[in-house]
Design a protein around this motif. Structure first.
Motif, short mmCIF file in Angstrom:
data_model
loop_
_atom_site.label_atom_id
_atom_site.label_comp_id
_atom_site.label_asym_id
_atom_site.label_seq_id
_atom_site.Cartn_x
_atom_site.Cartn_y
_atom_site.Cartn_z
N THR A 148 80.03 43.66 -29.94
CA THR A 148 80.33 43.83 -28.53
C THR A 148 80.71 45.29 -28.35
OG1 THR A 148 81.14 41.57 -28.39
CG2 THR A 148 81.71 43.03 -26.58
N ALA A 149 79.78 46.04 -27.80
CA ALA A 149 80.00 47.48 -27.67
C ALA A 149 81.21 47.74 -26.78
CB ALA A 149 78.76 48.14 -27.09
N PRO A 150 82.13 48.62 -27.21
CA PRO A 150 83.34 48.88 -26.43
C PRO A 150 83.01 49.40 -25.03
CG PRO A 150 83.50 49.89 -28.61
CD PRO A 150 82.11 49.39 -28.46
N SER A 151 81.85 50.02 -24.85
CA SER A 151 81.46 50.48 -23.52
C SER A 151 79.95 50.60 -23.50
CB SER A 151 82.10 51.84 -23.21
OG SER A 151 81.64 52.79 -24.12
N GLY A 152 79.41 50.81 -22.31
CA GLY A 152 77.97 51.04 -22.21
C GLY A 152 77.21 49.91 -21.56
N ALA A 153 75.89 50.08 -21.49
CA ALA A 153 75.05 49.18 -20.71
C ALA A 153 74.74 47.88 -21.44
CB ALA A 153 73.76 49.89 -20.34
N CYS A 173 87.90 46.51 -18.92
CA CYS A 173 86.63 46.26 -19.59
C CYS A 173 85.63 47.34 -19.24
CB CYS A 173 86.10 44.88 -19.18
SG CYS A 173 84.51 44.52 -19.88
N GLU A 174 85.02 47.93 -20.28
CA GLU A 174 84.05 49.01 -20.03
C GLU A 174 82.65 48.65 -20.47
OE1 GLU A 174 85.40 52.83 -21.48
OE2 GLU A 174 87.41 52.41 -20.75
N ASN A 175 82.46 47.41 -20.93
CA ASN A 175 81.10 46.98 -21.29
C ASN A 175 80.45 46.40 -20.04
OD1 ASN A 175 79.06 44.83 -22.07
ND2 ASN A 175 79.35 45.89 -24.01
N GLU A 176 79.29 46.95 -19.65
CA GLU A 176 78.72 46.59 -18.35
C GLU A 176 78.28 45.13 -18.25
OE1 GLU A 176 75.92 49.62 -17.11
OE2 GLU A 176 77.40 51.16 -17.67
N VAL A 177 77.78 44.57 -19.36
CA VAL A 177 77.37 43.16 -19.35
C VAL A 177 78.59 42.26 -19.15
CG1 VAL A 177 76.29 41.32 -20.69
CG2 VAL A 177 75.35 43.63 -20.76
N GLU A 178 79.68 42.57 -19.83
CA GLU A 178 80.91 41.78 -19.65
C GLU A 178 81.50 41.98 -18.26
OE1 GLU A 178 82.70 41.07 -24.07
OE2 GLU A 178 83.36 42.90 -23.08
N ARG A 179 81.39 43.20 -17.75
CA ARG A 179 81.89 43.46 -16.39
C ARG A 179 81.12 42.64 -15.36
NH1 ARG A 179 85.21 47.53 -15.24
NH2 ARG A 179 84.48 47.47 -13.09
N ALA A 180 79.79 42.58 -15.53
CA ALA A 180 78.96 41.81 -14.59
C ALA A 180 79.37 40.35 -14.61
CB ALA A 180 77.49 41.97 -14.96
N PHE A 181 79.69 39.84 -15.81
CA PHE A 181 80.13 38.45 -15.94
C PHE A 181 81.45 38.23 -15.19
CE2 PHE A 181 83.06 35.57 -18.13
CZ PHE A 181 82.36 34.37 -18.03
N PHE A 231 79.73 56.83 -32.41
CA PHE A 231 81.13 57.03 -32.02
C PHE A 231 81.26 57.54 -30.59
CE2 PHE A 231 81.77 56.81 -36.52
CZ PHE A 231 83.06 56.35 -36.66
N LEU A 232 80.11 57.72 -29.91
CA LEU A 232 80.10 58.24 -28.55
C LEU A 232 80.80 59.59 -28.46
CD1 LEU A 232 81.06 54.85 -26.85
CD2 LEU A 232 78.75 55.73 -27.20
#
Lengths: 115, 393
Positions: free
Chosen positions: B179-184, B375-383, B126-127
């Protein structure tokens, strides 16, 4: 068996504006509820509106402050209650779900028992 | 084991202590006397006996509370047989996912008590900090006890609704992991695996329930693609870019079988329809071969039984792929006033993608930037950042 307090919260303005027919229908619905759940009911009352309420608190020095009105100002105010007996929360919800509350809803709270 | 002990103890905290005690007893006796033939049954028996001891010593008042919990059972009969344990797990999941608890609390209790995660692990899911989660779990257990949330399978009349609540909690575990709501990382594999475990458990416990079959199908089919969702360098790969030969064929076969079973219920449930969409993707030999009209039809059905803005968004995207980006944009525009989607990054990124295809670069740029702020998911952000950079020749 546990006891639960069913608090009826409704919009007071809607009640004030209700015509005689609506009010009569509501009374009949509460009577039906009472008849259908007679073996589970431990008590209950309707309250006068919050305009008739008086709130009491003590200030820091311990002096009693008396103010006009309900403890908390909310759109939906406590307007009545039932005390019911139920085996568990599921049964309590089943009974409380039959309480007529067309202008709001009800809250179910377990009654605390002290040894 | 915990579930079986709770039924005897009638209290989650007491049961947890009994289970811990059983483990410490095993540490002492097993090295001396050897490991018993059925270690699990041995531990359960010890934990339940301990719970019975505690019960006997409890005050009359406390016993009243626990009477409710095992009034329909035979707490002294320790058979160690699987059916009993299965029953107990089912009771426990209905307690954990009781509608009088918030969905977050339901999920936390389920992870803690059914998946056996530690409080620290649930906190990570739950972070939140461990003390925060410990407090939340304590509050939840207290509410179960004080409001007397029953520890049993709901009555036949309540069952469909209550199963739906359980499925929603397990689905939330899955989507949070998928799809993790946030993180690496794009995914949280631990949560995906827990959701799969729970769905498989429900499948055993509620073998004839179409909703359960639908949810398990959805998880199995969606997860069959997990190896191809990112490239070797960790970048996001779209469905159109994934190597379909790498999809898990065995999982797809299992999922498609489950979808067929789930769709037999009329009208089909929410998870069965979502799983059917996943099955259409899974069975298409390529992106181009995908039967988009079938997918749109499934979303239409879903909108009838489950009218959610997210479903409408998915339908709009499918429509744009089938009939062209202009049609897609038009469908998205009709969704814009939906306040529930206002900070949902997939709305902005879908609009950005259609605008990019139409070469309306300035508008696409604004839409990508909007998606990036949400967007807070880093992989999606990079995309999204890569797509944004590609707009400038």
């Amino acid at each position: 068996m546990s006891e639960y307090l069913v608090l009826i919260y409704e919009n007071e303005a809607s009640w004030a504006n209700a015509d005689g027919e609506t009010a009569g229908k509501m009374m009949a619905e509460h009577e039906t509820f009472g008849k259908n759940n007679a073996s589970k009911l431990r008590g209950g009352n309707a309250l006068h509106p919050t305009s008739s309420a008086t709130s009491l608190r003590r200030d820091a020095s311990g002096k009693l402050l008396i103010t006009d009105g309900a403890f908390a100002e909310t759109k939906e105010a406590l307007g009545g209650y039932y005390v019911i007996e139920a085996a568990d929360l599921d049964e309590a919800i089943a009974i409380a779900g039959q309480v007529p509350a067309p202008f709001g809803g009800v809250e179910v709270r377990p009654i605390r028992v002290f040894d | 084991m915990l579930a079986a002990t709770i039924r005897v103890a009638g209290d989650i905290d007491v049961a947890e202590e009994c289970v811990q005690e059983a483990f410490s007893r095993a540490l002492i006796t097993w090295p001396k006397l050897g490991v018993p033939a059925k270690p699990g049954a041995w531990l359960t028996t010890v934990a339940r006996r301990r719970a019975i001891d505690i019960l006997r010593r409890q005050s009359a008042h406390d016993r009243l509370l626990t009477d409710v919990v095992h009034k329909d059972g035979e707490p002294e009969a320790i058979t160690g047989g699987n059916p009993l344990i299965a029953d107990d797990r089912l009771r426990l999941i209905f307690t954990c996912c009781h509608p009088s608890l918030s969905i977050e609390t339901q999920v936390a209790l389920t992870l803690r008590l059914l998946c056996g995660l530690t409080t620290a692990e649930v906190a990570r899911a739950f972070l939140v900090s461990e003390p925060t989660m410990a407090a939340r779990l304590t509050r939840a257990k207290k509410k179960i006890k004080t409001s007397n949330i029953p520890y049993r399978v709901p009555t036949q009349a309540d069952l469909p609704e209550r199963i739906e609540a359980v499925l929603a909690a397990v689905h939330l575990v899955f989507t949070t992991g998928h799809t993790a709501p946030s993180g690496a990382g794009l995914m949280r594999r631990d949560l995906v695996e827990r959701s799969l475990e729970l769905a498989r458990m429900l499948r055993v416990l509620l073998a004839n329930d179409a909703g359960v079959a639908g949810l398990l199908a959805l998880i199995v089919l969606t997860d069959a693609r997990h190896k191809t969702r990112t490239g070797p360098d960790g970048t996001l790969l779209l469905l159109s870019e994934q190597d379909r030969d790498q999809w898990d064929a065995k999982a797809i076969r299992e999922g498609v079988g489950l979808v067929r079973e789930a769709l037999r219920q009329s009208p089909p449930g929410r998870f069965a329809l979502m799983a059917a969409v996943a099955a259409v993707h899974a069975e298409a030999s390529s992106w181009e071969e995908t039967d988009w009209n079938q997918i749109i039809a499934l979303y239409d059905l879903l909108l009838v039984s489950w009218p959610s803005p997210v479903v409408a968004l998915n339908r709009a995207v499918a429509l744009g792929i089938a009939q062209g980006p202009e049609v897609g944009l038009e469908a998205l525009a009709q969704l814009a006033p939906e306040s529930q989607l206002s900070d949902y990054n997939y709305l902005a990124s879908a609009r950005a993608d259609f605008l990019r295809q139409l070469d309306r670069r300035d508008e696409a740029r604004v839409a990508y930037l909007e998606a990036l702020t949400q967007c807070e998911n880093e992989v999606e952000r990079a995309f999204l950042e890569r797509r944004l950079a590609e707009l400038d020749p």
